[in-house]
Design a protein around this motif. Structure first.
Motif, short mmCIF file in Angstrom:
data_model
loop_
_atom_site.label_atom_id
_atom_site.label_comp_id
_atom_site.label_asym_id
_atom_site.label_seq_id
_atom_site.Cartn_x
_atom_site.Cartn_y
_atom_site.Cartn_z
N ILE A 1 20.53 -1.76 -25.83
CA ILE A 1 21.20 -2.89 -25.20
C ILE A 1 20.14 -3.95 -25.01
CG2 ILE A 1 22.43 -3.70 -23.15
CD1 ILE A 1 23.15 -0.69 -22.66
N LYS B 1 20.21 2.95 -24.75
CA LYS B 1 21.54 3.27 -24.25
C LYS B 1 21.56 4.60 -23.49
CE LYS B 1 24.42 0.83 -27.57
NZ LYS B 1 25.42 0.99 -28.62
N TYR B 2 20.60 5.45 -23.79
CA TYR B 2 20.50 6.73 -23.09
C TYR B 2 19.15 6.82 -22.40
CZ TYR B 2 24.68 8.30 -25.47
OH TYR B 2 25.97 8.42 -25.90
N LYS C 1 24.02 8.16 -20.33
CA LYS C 1 24.38 6.91 -21.00
C LYS C 1 24.40 5.77 -19.99
CE LYS C 1 27.66 4.81 -24.09
NZ LYS C 1 28.85 4.95 -24.88
N ASP D 1 24.25 -0.13 -33.76
CA ASP D 1 23.89 0.51 -32.49
C ASP D 1 23.22 -0.46 -31.52
OD1 ASP D 1 24.93 2.93 -33.17
OD2 ASP D 1 23.06 3.73 -33.95
#
Length: 182
Positions: free
Chosen positions: A35, A96-97, A102, A144
């Motif tokens: 992100i 993201k993780y 998550k 992604d």
């Protein structure tokens, strides 16, 4: 003797397969992606005329901007920050993780932390930079990668800072908030 050699070869083949699995490259699609949170930090000077105040914002280099993400129980699971460049731009990358959990972008917010400018160093809430901007809809989604490009965040000068009018300055209150009895 043939049985012993067969067992040795079987053990050797199994060991080689296990070693090969350890060196196997993990495909990018299972890594979880990232992100990205980006934007700009500007100085807004209220001492200028209206046109200069609205359109004459200058970027501030070296400002610290942070992103804080919380989980469903309101615990902080990620905190990251970045400094702005000469153009006032920042970009923070979040996996993201994090620790197997998550990250929910809707539970993240971005805010101003500090400004190195000696004159323009009061954070404003003009675009939510003081209290924090929640990440809403992503601006760009590609494979992604999810990117959030925020509206500019602003600092201002001490002369432009509005005083907090909600404070009660009654002489009847002591320092603990209890009413004095005279």
């Amino acid at each position: 003797m043939k049985l012993v050699w067969s067992m040795v070869l079987l053990v050797a083949a199994t060991t080689m397969m296990n070693v090969a699995k350890c060196w196997e490259e993990v495909p990018a699609s299972t890594s979880g992606g990232v992100i990205l949170v980006g934007g700009k930090v500007l100085c807004q000077d209220c001492t200028e005329g209206w046109n200069e105040w609205v359109h004459g914002n200058k970027p501030i280099e070296g400002c610290t901007v942070s992103v804080t993400c919380k989980d469903e129980r309101k615990r902080i699971v990620y905190y990251g920050s970045d400094k702005t460049d000469k153009a006032g731009d920042f970009e923070i990358t979040i996996n993201k993780y994090v620790y197997g959990k998550k990250i929910n972008p809707e539970a993240c917010f971005t805010r101003l932390v500090s400004s190195p400018d000696p004159v323009c160093n009061i954070p404003t809430d003009f675009a939510g930079g003081k209290t924090g901007v929640k990440l809403g809809r992503p601006t760009i989604v590609y494979r992604d990668t999810i990117k959030h490009i925020l509206e500019p965040l602003y600092y201002t000068t001490p002369m432009c800072d509005e005083p907090n009018a909600s404070d009660n300055d009654n002489d009847n209150d002591d320092s603990y908030g209890k009413e004095k009895n005279y």
